[in-house]
Design a protein around this motif. Structure first.
Motif, PDB file in Angstrom:
ATOM      1  N   ILE A   1      -1.265  15.731 -15.934  1.00  0.00           N
ATOM      2  CA  ILE A   1      -0.533  15.287 -14.748  1.00  0.00           C
ATOM      3  C   ILE A   1       0.446  16.380 -14.322  1.00  0.00           C
ATOM      4  O   ILE A   1       0.633  16.649 -13.141  1.00  0.00           O
ATOM      5  N   GLU A   2       1.080  17.001 -15.320  1.00  0.00           N
ATOM      6  CA  GLU A   2       1.877  18.204 -15.089  1.00  0.00           C
ATOM      7  C   GLU A   2       1.168  19.373 -15.754  1.00  0.00           C
ATOM      8  O   GLU A   2       0.639  19.236 -16.862  1.00  0.00           O
ATOM      9  N   SER A   3       1.138  20.503 -15.105  1.00  0.00           N
ATOM     10  CA  SER A   3       0.536  21.690 -15.709  1.00  0.00           C
ATOM     11  C   SER A   3       1.613  22.467 -16.466  1.00  0.00           C
ATOM     12  O   SER A   3       2.727  22.624 -15.966  1.00  0.00           O
ATOM     13  N   HIS A   4       1.297  22.903 -17.682  1.00  0.00           N
ATOM     14  CA  HIS A   4       2.261  23.661 -18.464  1.00  0.00           C
ATOM     15  C   HIS A   4       2.202  25.132 -18.058  1.00  0.00           C
ATOM     16  O   HIS A   4       1.153  25.642 -17.650  1.00  0.00           O
ATOM     17  N   ASP A   5       3.326  25.810 -18.162  1.00  0.00           N
ATOM     18  CA  ASP A   5       3.419  27.216 -17.725  1.00  0.00           C
ATOM     19  C   ASP A   5       2.880  28.180 -18.780  1.00  0.00           C
ATOM     20  O   ASP A   5       2.340  29.232 -18.444  1.00  0.00           O
ATOM     21  N   ALA A   6       3.070  27.840 -20.052  1.00  0.00           N
ATOM     22  CA  ALA A   6       2.641  28.729 -21.141  1.00  0.00           C
ATOM     23  C   ALA A   6       2.307  27.883 -22.358  1.00  0.00           C
ATOM     24  O   ALA A   6       2.711  26.722 -22.466  1.00  0.00           O
ATOM     25  N   GLY A   7       1.562  28.490 -23.306  1.00  0.00           N
ATOM     26  CA  GLY A   7       1.166  27.770 -24.502  1.00  0.00           C
ATOM     27  C   GLY A   7      -0.198  27.117 -24.340  1.00  0.00           C
ATOM     28  O   GLY A   7      -0.885  27.299 -23.333  1.00  0.00           O
ATOM     29  N   THR A   8      -0.596  26.356 -25.352  1.00  0.00           N
ATOM     30  CA  THR A   8      -1.921  25.721 -25.351  1.00  0.00           C
ATOM     31  C   THR A   8      -1.809  24.242 -25.681  1.00  0.00           C
ATOM     32  O   THR A   8      -0.967  23.827 -26.483  1.00  0.00           O
ATOM     33  N   ILE A   9      -2.669  23.463 -25.053  1.00  0.00           N
ATOM     34  CA  ILE A   9      -2.828  22.042 -25.374  1.00  0.00           C
ATOM     35  C   ILE A   9      -4.319  21.785 -25.537  1.00  0.00           C
ATOM     36  O   ILE A   9      -5.115  22.091 -24.636  1.00  0.00           O
TER      37      ILE A   9
ATOM     38  N   ILE B   1     -10.934  15.296 -20.445  1.00  0.00           N
ATOM     39  CA  ILE B   1      -9.749  14.829 -21.169  1.00  0.00           C
ATOM     40  C   ILE B   1      -9.218  13.539 -20.562  1.00  0.00           C
ATOM     41  O   ILE B   1      -8.872  12.590 -21.282  1.00  0.00           O
ATOM     42  N   ARG B   2      -9.177  13.466 -19.249  1.00  0.00           N
ATOM     43  CA  ARG B   2      -8.631  12.277 -18.598  1.00  0.00           C
ATOM     44  C   ARG B   2      -9.510  11.053 -18.808  1.00  0.00           C
ATOM     45  O   ARG B   2      -9.025   9.921 -18.725  1.00  0.00           O
ATOM     46  N   ARG B   3     -10.794  11.267 -19.066  1.00  0.00           N
ATOM     47  CA  ARG B   3     -11.660  10.132 -19.387  1.00  0.00           C
ATOM     48  C   ARG B   3     -11.334   9.541 -20.745  1.00  0.00           C
ATOM     49  O   ARG B   3     -11.660   8.380 -21.012  1.00  0.00           O
TER      50      ARG B   3
ATOM     51  N   ILE C   1      -6.954   7.980 -26.821  1.00  0.00           N
ATOM     52  CA  ILE C   1      -5.524   8.249 -26.903  1.00  0.00           C
ATOM     53  C   ILE C   1      -4.841   7.490 -25.785  1.00  0.00           C
ATOM     54  O   ILE C   1      -5.299   7.518 -24.636  1.00  0.00           O
ATOM     55  N   LEU C   2      -3.742   6.810 -26.094  1.00  0.00           N
ATOM     56  CA  LEU C   2      -2.973   6.105 -25.073  1.00  0.00           C
ATOM     57  C   LEU C   2      -1.566   6.681 -25.020  1.00  0.00           C
ATOM     58  O   LEU C   2      -0.866   6.727 -26.032  1.00  0.00           O
ATOM     59  N   LEU C   3      -1.160   7.139 -23.828  1.00  0.00           N
ATOM     60  CA  LEU C   3       0.176   7.677 -23.604  1.00  0.00           C
ATOM     61  C   LEU C   3       0.989   6.642 -22.833  1.00  0.00           C
ATOM     62  O   LEU C   3       0.531   6.138 -21.799  1.00  0.00           O
ATOM     63  N   LEU C   4       2.185   6.335 -23.319  1.00  0.00           N
ATOM     64  CA  LEU C   4       3.050   5.367 -22.654  1.00  0.00           C
ATOM     65  C   LEU C   4       4.396   6.030 -22.358  1.00  0.00           C
ATOM     66  O   LEU C   4       5.083   6.474 -23.281  1.00  0.00           O
ATOM     67  N   ASP C   5       4.745   6.085 -21.093  1.00  0.00           N
ATOM     68  CA  ASP C   5       5.968   6.752 -20.651  1.00  0.00           C
ATOM     69  C   ASP C   5       7.049   5.718 -20.354  1.00  0.00           C
ATOM     70  O   ASP C   5       7.118   5.168 -19.257  1.00  0.00           O
TER      71      ASP C   5
END
Length: 351
Positions: A160-168, A185-187, A267-271
């Motif tokens: 949803i947000e793109s990271h500037d540096a590093g790896t995911i 990934i989003r699926r 995986i479930l992310l809850l904000d």
């Protein structure tokens, strides 16, 4: 459609009558009698049309209700019956259903790997060299003060947000600018937002059908079976035909969780799923989250609900100023926080 038709009929009728009336007035020079007659005719026509259209709408509405859902409970039973089940099967335990939905999931040691991730918003450093690994089936709670980068971190985990540096890396797939990787990934990663983010023009059921049908290509019948399955699990199936504006905040958040679960994510992310709720509604959502945590899927939850963290978390991450300050099991974090910053945070939030 009916409103447009009614308005059009009224406008055309009024224009025709006015034209005829003006023509007759020019011939007879009796404006009052002619205009009163035209007004009476217009009133009779519009009243009759309105009554007929209202009866037609009532008839169509009744037929649709009989076809689609005589009662919410009957709809739940009918949809589940098409799957070859019974009403009793709708009461599967949380753990049994979670195991069922994740059957066949790979047993890899780490579902998410975050390495040296950085993110800036203008001059503000939201994330600074964040390193984190989340194992398959792990329940992770992320806490910390406002502005510490918690929400930014999980929003980066599904692109949803793109990271500037590093790896995911999620389930072995790098989260980069390649669209195919992001789509894959989003699926597999569900997201629950603090402000619900339900589509207001869609019913509860339609909100749950959208992603499985458009992303996974499921048929409507199969998608309905899955949707009613999870709406039943969230104890909200009787509201399937209502719109989000007709539900309470707690009900909307349970619908949002059901919508995320309809994709059967690994995986479930809850904000901060309870931050926008009244205190009375917090418990019903927390109970739902506790039930989800009994399953085998991975869960990352940003929250200030420390009771929830104690009960379900395998690990607690404490963040401050864009960095992970402390990473420890919940019993150790709450009884013996190592850093002064974590000690101050707990002193404020637990008092």
């Amino acid at each position: 459609m009916t409103v447009k038709a009614t308005s059009l009929a009224s406008t055309v009728t009024l224009m025709d009558l006015s034209g005829v009336g003006r023509l007759e007035v020019s011939k007879t020079y009796a404006p009052y009698e002619i205009l009163l007659t035209a007004g009476a005719i217009y009133f009779c026509i519009t009243t009759t049309l309105s009554w007929l259209l209202r009866r037609l709408e009532q008839r169509l509405s009744l037929e649709n209700m009989k076809t689609l859902n005589p009662t919410p409970l009957q709809q739940t039973e009918a949809v589940h019956a098409r799957a070859g089940g019974t009403r009793k099967e709708l009461n599967l335990t949380n753990s049994a259903l979670a195991k069922e939905q994740t059957a066949g999931e790979s047993g890899q040691s780490g579902q998410i790997q975050v390495g040296g991730v950085r993110k800036r918003f203008g001059q503000f450093q939201a994330l600074s060299d964040v390193n984190l690994e989340i194992a398959s089936g792990e329940k992770l709670v992320v806490c910390g003060p406002s502005g510490s980068g918690k929400s930014t971190l999980i929003r980066c985990m599904n692109g949803i947000e793109s990271h500037d540096a590093g790896t995911i890396v999620v389930n072995g797939v790098p989260l980069d600018k390649v669209k195919a990787n992001r789509d894959q990934i989003r699926r597999e990663v569900g997201m629950v937002f603090q402000s619900f983010n339900l589509f207001p023009h869609m019913s509860v059921l339609e909100n749950c059908l959208l992603a499985p049908m458009s992303v996974k290509g499921m048929s409507r019948q199969d998608a309905e079976e899955v949707a009613m399955h999870f709406l039943s699990r969230m104890r909200i199936a009787e509201q399937a035909l209502k719109y989000p504006s007709q539900l309470s905040g707690g009900q909307q958040q349970r619908v949002a969780i059901a919508r995320a679960m309809c994709m059967k994510p690994k995986i479930l992310l809850l904000d901060e799923p309870t931050s926008a709720l009244d205190p009375e509604m917090v418990k019903e959502v927390l109970d739902t989250m506790v039930g989800l945590a009994q399953g085998v899927m991975s869960m990352v939850c940003v929250t200030h609900e420390m009771g929830f963290a104690r009960e379900v978390a395998d690990r607690v991450i404490f963040m401050d100023r864009g960095s992970i300050v402390e990473e420890t099991p919940p019993e150790e974090f709450f009884s013996n926080p190592k850093t002064p910053r974590a000690q101050d945070f707990l002193a404020q939030i637990l008092r």
